[in-house]
Design a protein around this motif. Structure first.
Motif, PDB file in Angstrom:
ATOM      1  N   LEU A 165      27.038  43.833  42.140  1.00 21.54           N
ATOM      2  CA  LEU A 165      28.496  43.887  42.218  1.00 21.54           C
ATOM      3  C   LEU A 165      29.185  42.918  41.256  1.00 21.54           C
ATOM      4  O   LEU A 165      30.256  43.211  40.725  1.00 21.54           O
ATOM      5  CB  LEU A 165      28.949  43.584  43.652  1.00 21.54           C
ATOM      6  CG  LEU A 165      28.597  44.616  44.729  1.00 21.54           C
ATOM      7  CD1 LEU A 165      28.995  44.094  46.094  1.00 21.54           C
ATOM      8  CD2 LEU A 165      29.266  45.948  44.448  1.00 21.54           C
ATOM      9  N   TYR A 166      28.559  41.758  41.009  1.00 22.68           N
ATOM     10  CA  TYR A 166      29.280  40.686  40.346  1.00 22.68           C
ATOM     11  C   TYR A 166      28.723  40.254  38.989  1.00 22.68           C
ATOM     12  O   TYR A 166      29.256  39.311  38.398  1.00 22.68           O
ATOM     13  CB  TYR A 166      29.351  39.465  41.276  1.00 22.68           C
ATOM     14  CG  TYR A 166      30.027  39.759  42.584  1.00 22.68           C
ATOM     15  CD1 TYR A 166      31.250  40.428  42.620  1.00 22.68           C
ATOM     16  CD2 TYR A 166      29.459  39.390  43.806  1.00 22.68           C
ATOM     17  CE1 TYR A 166      31.881  40.718  43.822  1.00 22.68           C
ATOM     18  CE2 TYR A 166      30.088  39.662  45.011  1.00 22.68           C
ATOM     19  CZ  TYR A 166      31.295  40.331  45.011  1.00 22.68           C
ATOM     20  OH  TYR A 166      31.920  40.619  46.200  1.00 22.68           O
ATOM     21  N   LEU A 220      30.807  32.479  42.096  1.00 26.34           N
ATOM     22  CA  LEU A 220      30.689  31.653  43.295  1.00 26.34           C
ATOM     23  C   LEU A 220      31.812  31.929  44.284  1.00 26.34           C
ATOM     24  O   LEU A 220      31.570  32.066  45.490  1.00 26.34           O
ATOM     25  CB  LEU A 220      30.670  30.175  42.914  1.00 26.34           C
ATOM     26  CG  LEU A 220      29.427  29.659  42.188  1.00 26.34           C
ATOM     27  CD1 LEU A 220      29.551  28.162  41.917  1.00 26.34           C
ATOM     28  CD2 LEU A 220      28.165  29.930  42.998  1.00 26.34           C
ATOM     29  N   THR A 221      33.042  32.023  43.793  1.00 25.60           N
ATOM     30  CA  THR A 221      34.164  32.266  44.698  1.00 25.60           C
ATOM     31  C   THR A 221      34.081  33.660  45.323  1.00 25.60           C
ATOM     32  O   THR A 221      34.387  33.823  46.510  1.00 25.60           O
ATOM     33  CB  THR A 221      35.504  32.100  43.963  1.00 25.60           C
ATOM     34  OG1 THR A 221      35.507  32.923  42.782  1.00 25.60           O
ATOM     35  CG2 THR A 221      35.718  30.665  43.551  1.00 25.60           C
ATOM     36  N   LEU A 222      33.671  34.649  44.561  1.00 28.43           N
ATOM     37  CA  LEU A 222      33.571  36.004  45.098  1.00 28.43           C
ATOM     38  C   LEU A 222      32.466  36.109  46.148  1.00 28.43           C
ATOM     39  O   LEU A 222      32.648  36.724  47.203  1.00 28.43           O
ATOM     40  CB  LEU A 222      33.306  36.997  43.963  1.00 28.43           C
ATOM     41  CG  LEU A 222      34.482  37.286  43.031  1.00 28.43           C
ATOM     42  CD1 LEU A 222      34.029  38.081  41.818  1.00 28.43           C
ATOM     43  CD2 LEU A 222      35.585  38.030  43.765  1.00 28.43           C
ATOM     44  N   VAL A 223      31.315  35.503  45.871  1.00 30.89           N
ATOM     45  CA  VAL A 223      30.196  35.581  46.811  1.00 30.89           C
ATOM     46  C   VAL A 223      30.504  34.803  48.083  1.00 30.89           C
ATOM     47  O   VAL A 223      30.228  35.276  49.193  1.00 30.89           O
ATOM     48  CB  VAL A 223      28.899  35.054  46.164  1.00 30.89           C
ATOM     49  CG1 VAL A 223      27.782  34.952  47.199  1.00 30.89           C
ATOM     50  CG2 VAL A 223      28.469  35.974  45.032  1.00 30.89           C
ATOM     51  N   MET A 224      31.088  33.622  47.951  1.00 30.12           N
ATOM     52  CA  MET A 224      31.349  32.799  49.132  1.00 30.12           C
ATOM     53  C   MET A 224      32.420  33.398  50.027  1.00 30.12           C
ATOM     54  O   MET A 224      32.458  33.120  51.230  1.00 30.12           O
ATOM     55  CB  MET A 224      31.746  31.385  48.697  1.00 30.12           C
ATOM     56  CG  MET A 224      30.613  30.622  48.018  1.00 30.12           C
ATOM     57  SD  MET A 224      31.022  28.920  47.574  1.00 30.12           S
ATOM     58  CE  MET A 224      31.040  28.140  49.191  1.00 30.12           C
ATOM     59  N   GLY A 225      33.287  34.225  49.474  1.00 33.11           N
ATOM     60  CA  GLY A 225      34.327  34.850  50.276  1.00 33.11           C
ATOM     61  C   GLY A 225      33.989  36.247  50.760  1.00 33.11           C
ATOM     62  O   GLY A 225      34.706  36.817  51.581  1.00 33.11           O
ATOM     63  N   ASP A 226      32.878  36.815  50.284  1.00 34.80           N
ATOM     64  CA  ASP A 226      32.498  38.183  50.629  1.00 34.80           C
ATOM     65  C   ASP A 226      31.888  38.231  52.031  1.00 34.80           C
ATOM     66  O   ASP A 226      31.136  37.349  52.427  1.00 34.80           O
ATOM     67  CB  ASP A 226      31.484  38.702  49.604  1.00 34.80           C
ATOM     68  CG  ASP A 226      31.224  40.194  49.755  1.00 34.80           C
ATOM     69  OD1 ASP A 226      30.738  40.603  50.824  1.00 34.80           O
ATOM     70  OD2 ASP A 226      31.497  40.940  48.807  1.00 34.80           O
ATOM     71  N   PHE A 227      32.213  39.262  52.790  1.00 38.79           N
ATOM     72  CA  PHE A 227      31.584  39.443  54.101  1.00 38.79           C
ATOM     73  C   PHE A 227      31.111  40.876  54.326  1.00 38.79           C
ATOM     74  O   PHE A 227      30.178  41.113  55.103  1.00 38.79           O
ATOM     75  CB  PHE A 227      32.549  39.036  55.227  1.00 38.79           C
ATOM     76  CG  PHE A 227      33.750  39.935  55.355  1.00 38.79           C
ATOM     77  CD1 PHE A 227      33.741  40.998  56.242  1.00 38.79           C
ATOM     78  CD2 PHE A 227      34.895  39.715  54.606  1.00 38.79           C
ATOM     79  CE1 PHE A 227      34.850  41.831  56.376  1.00 38.79           C
ATOM     80  CE2 PHE A 227      36.002  40.526  54.726  1.00 38.79           C
ATOM     81  CZ  PHE A 227      35.989  41.582  55.607  1.00 38.79           C
ATOM     82  N   ILE A 228      31.720  41.837  53.626  1.00 40.94           N
ATOM     83  CA  ILE A 228      31.336  43.236  53.788  1.00 40.94           C
ATOM     84  C   ILE A 228      29.905  43.452  53.313  1.00 40.94           C
ATOM     85  O   ILE A 228      29.101  44.131  53.971  1.00 40.94           O
ATOM     86  CB  ILE A 228      32.303  44.159  53.011  1.00 40.94           C
ATOM     87  CG1 ILE A 228      33.684  44.142  53.660  1.00 40.94           C
ATOM     88  CG2 ILE A 228      31.759  45.590  52.973  1.00 40.94           C
ATOM     89  CD1 ILE A 228      33.732  44.785  55.023  1.00 40.94           C
ATOM     90  N   THR A 229      29.566  42.882  52.161  1.00 37.18           N
ATOM     91  CA  THR A 229      28.223  43.069  51.604  1.00 37.18           C
ATOM     92  C   THR A 229      27.160  42.531  52.540  1.00 37.18           C
ATOM     93  O   THR A 229      26.137  43.178  52.782  1.00 37.18           O
ATOM     94  CB  THR A 229      28.118  42.382  50.228  1.00 37.18           C
ATOM     95  OG1 THR A 229      29.140  42.888  49.366  1.00 37.18           O
ATOM     96  CG2 THR A 229      26.766  42.629  49.594  1.00 37.18           C
ATOM     97  N   VAL A 230      27.393  41.339  53.063  1.00 38.15           N
ATOM     98  CA  VAL A 230      26.418  40.740  53.973  1.00 38.15           C
ATOM     99  C   VAL A 230      26.262  41.590  55.227  1.00 38.15           C
ATOM    100  O   VAL A 230      25.145  41.802  55.718  1.00 38.15           O
ATOM    101  CB  VAL A 230      26.843  39.300  54.344  1.00 38.15           C
ATOM    102  CG1 VAL A 230      25.892  38.699  55.362  1.00 38.15           C
ATOM    103  CG2 VAL A 230      26.892  38.428  53.100  1.00 38.15           C
TER     104      VAL A 230
END
Length: 285
Positions: A165-166, A220-230
């Motif tokens: 995704l990133y 880093l900011t996108l991954v740390m704020g993501d919750f749908i993917t997890v």
């Protein structure tokens, strides 16, 4: 201080952007901070100052486990996207001579972004599943005897989806920075006997640091704020801070969610502050 016509004109020109920033960025953050100090019961929210949300947050071992998992996902995703993004950007910038071909290949990298994140993420599920394409192919080739369970609904699938995704968020700033490097510097390094690896380490990488830093901040900011993917790629078996906030919102525990969001925001700002200590992006660009 003397106010000139130019000063007034500058203020008027900046006013719309200032109002937009105050209304859509500063005001929501202030609201979240205020709500984080409110109290909440199962049936109502009490707008009274209290530290119980933060006391519960920092007093729970689950919080530290979730933040550790978030940092793990962020670090592994960053390392992989940096490796892939730098390689792709380097190839496009220094090995493709035709500008038309550069643009064509760069646009090719953006094709996955023509669909939504959720569609691109969910497309991995039939590929990685127990009876998916990956397992069936490996079995037919004789590489494995039975399906690999860890391909899906695991940390592997979460990180794979994050990288998918990133990665482009790392490719774009690095490629942009590499295109600004004076090619005469590379020729000078070669004329002075530097090998390709030495030129890469001592010339290209130092000059590419601003792009690497911008890509790092994005990822880093996108991954740390993501919750749908997890949630989807782990089969709800893993959690990060974003999922913690999402769960609190689903339970209508807005003050608790706001407190977690404030801590996450402060954590991200600290990480960005540390990164900016290494490279002055404004000066380098």
């Amino acid at each position: 201080m003397k106010v000139t016509r130019e000063t007034v004109t500058g203020w008027l020109q900046a006013a719309p952007l200032t109002v937009a920033l105050l209304g859509f960025l500063v005001a929501p953050i202030i609201t979240i901070v205020i709500v984080s100090f409110w109290q909440a019961t199962e049936f109502s929210i009490i707008p009274a100052f209290s530290l119980e949300n933060y006391e519960f947050l920092f007093g729970s071992p689950v919080t530290y486990k979730v933040f550790a998992a978030t940092f793990k996902y962020a670090f592994l995703t960053w390392a992989m996207t940096l490796a892939i993004g730098f390689t792709v950007a380097y190839y496009l910038a220094f090995h493709i001579r035709s500008q038309t071909m550069q643009i064509a290949l760069f646009l090719l990298c953006t094709i996955p972004f023509w669909t939504s994140n959720i569609i691109r993420m969910i497309s991995w599920i039939p590929f990685l599943g127990r009876n998916g394409i990956a397992n069936q192919t490996l079995i037919s080739w004789g590489v494995i005897d039975e399906p690999l369970e860890w391909l899906l609904y695991s940390d592997f699938s979460v990180i794979l989806a994050f990288v998918h995704l990133y990665t482009l968020f790392m490719v774009v700033p690095i490629f942009n920075t590499m295109m600004r490097i004076d090619r005469n510097l590379i020729e000078a390094a070669r004329d002075n006997g530097a090998s390709g690896f030495q030129t890469l380490v001592h010339v290209i990488i130092p000059l590419t640091k601003p792009g690497i830093m911008i890509g790092t901040i994005f990822v880093l900011t996108l991954v740390m704020g993501d919750f749908i993917t997890v949630r989807f790629m782990s089969g709800s078996q893993r959690a990060n801070v974003g999922r913690l906030i999402s769960n609190d919102i689903a339970l209508l525990q807005y003050p608790s969610a706001a407190a977690t969001a404030v801590v996450l925001l402060c954590t991200v700002l600290i990480v960005i502050g540390i990164l900016l200590r290494f490279v002055n992006i404004r000066k380098e660009l």
